[in-house]
Write an enzyme that holds these catalytic residues in place. Structure first.
Site, PDB file in Angstrom:
ATOM      1  N   ARG A 184       0.926  -1.143  -0.139  1.00 18.56           N
ATOM      2  CA  ARG A 184       0.008   0.120  -0.084  1.00 18.56           C
ATOM      3  C   ARG A 184       0.754   1.245  -0.111  1.00 18.56           C
ATOM      4  NH1 ARG A 184      -4.537  -0.148   4.359  1.00 18.56           N
ATOM      5  NH2 ARG A 184      -5.184   1.563   3.094  1.00 18.56           N
ATOM      6  N   HIS A 185       2.050   1.058   0.041  1.00 13.88           N
ATOM      7  CA  HIS A 185       3.084   2.375   0.231  1.00 13.88           C
ATOM      8  C   HIS A 185       3.546   2.388  -1.338  1.00 13.88           C
ATOM      9  CE1 HIS A 185       3.507   2.883   4.591  1.00 13.88           C
ATOM     10  NE2 HIS A 185       3.523   1.482   4.837  1.00 13.88           N
ATOM     11  N   ARG A 240       1.212 -17.790  -8.233  1.00 16.90           N
ATOM     12  CA  ARG A 240       0.758 -18.117  -9.602  1.00 16.90           C
ATOM     13  C   ARG A 240       1.675 -19.052 -10.225  1.00 16.90           C
ATOM     14  NH1 ARG A 240      -0.889 -14.344 -14.185  1.00 16.90           N
ATOM     15  NH2 ARG A 240      -1.753 -16.176 -14.967  1.00 16.90           N
ATOM     16  N   ARG A 269      -3.779 -21.881  -5.524  1.00 17.82           N
ATOM     17  CA  ARG A 269      -3.336 -21.160  -4.472  1.00 17.82           C
ATOM     18  C   ARG A 269      -4.765 -20.476  -3.790  1.00 17.82           C
ATOM     19  NH1 ARG A 269      -1.767 -15.418  -7.568  1.00 17.82           N
ATOM     20  NH2 ARG A 269      -3.742 -14.858  -8.205  1.00 17.82           N
ATOM     21  N   ARG A 295       4.344   1.943  10.318  1.00 13.54           N
ATOM     22  CA  ARG A 295       4.171   0.576  10.630  1.00 13.54           C
ATOM     23  C   ARG A 295       4.960   0.110  11.726  1.00 13.54           C
ATOM     24  NH1 ARG A 295       0.112  -0.697   7.445  1.00 13.54           N
ATOM     25  NH2 ARG A 295       0.223  -0.029   5.398  1.00 13.54           N
TER      26      ARG A 295
END
Length: 223
Positions: free
Chosen positions: A79-80, A91, A147, A174
């Site tokens: 998100r930074h 994947r 996954r 954080r």
């Protein structure tokens, strides 16, 4: 099934003096005061600029860290947006393969003591997730399909690159008490390491969180 604690590695640890000189030169361009550069001028100038809130000059140097953490933590890291990220891909990684020991690796929750009822409940859920994942692969599912049953506790490698200004922002957000406990467990040791390698850039933030760093070191040893 394998259970590990989070860890990190600083991938590029440039010479601290060279970083200071580089940023000093950029900063003094603003004031055309290059003639004031001397052996000890960089640290003093940068400390003053940080205190003044003139943080834009800190964008001229960056650091890269490889985090080994769980997927929940990595979802928050990305998100930074001004940082750069490269992350292990579920994947394409087939955890049933020899490369991964034919097993799933999970990150131990810092907030549940090993052997407690909560921990045992979590451990049972991880075993079931691994069982379901391997079953799907063995019956023709691709890694990107299988996954779907993997939880947030799945271990992941993620490389994060950010300039000094962004790292300061990341640490302030954080490492704070409101952050997720496992994010703090991952981030506080990085702040500790950065403050030792590059004290001019991070010593003020380190002083704010020193007691938390000591606390989380103790929590990790009890997990």
């Amino acid at each position: 099934m394998r259970v590990i604690d989070p860890s990190f590695e600083i991938l590029n640890a440039p010479d601290a003096k060279a970083m200071l000189r580089h940023i000093e030169l950029a900063a003094r361009t603003c004031y055309k005061s290059e003639e004031k550069i001397n052996e000890g001028s960089a640290a003093d100038l940068i400390k003053r600029l940080i205190k003044m809130g003139h943080h834009s000059v800190l964008e001229h140097s960056s650091l890269s860290v490889r985090f080994i953490c769980d997927r929940g933590v990595s979802h928050e890291l990305v998100r930074h947006r001004l940082c750069s990220f490269s992350q292990e891909s579920t994947r394409y990684c087939n955890y049933a393969g020899e490369k991964f020991g034919k097993e799933i690796t999970f990150v131990r929750p810092v907030f549940w003591k090993k052997g407690s009822l909560m921990y045992k409940t979590w451990e049972g859920a991880m075993k079931e997730a691994e069982k379901a994942y391997l079953y799907l692969l063995n019956n023709g599912a691709s890694p990107q399909e299988a996954r779907s049953v993997l939880p947030n506790s799945l271990k992941t490698d993620i490389v994060v690159t950010a300039n000094i200004r962004q790292w300061r922002l990341v640490f302030n957000q954080r490492c704070a008490s409101a952050a997720h406990p496992q994010m703090r467990q991952s981030m506080l040791p990085v702040l500790d390491a950065f403050s030792k390698l590059f004290p001019v850039f991070f010593e003020d933030i380190y002083s704010d969180f020193q007691s938390d760093i000591d606390k989380f070191t103790g929590m990790s040893s009890e997990s």
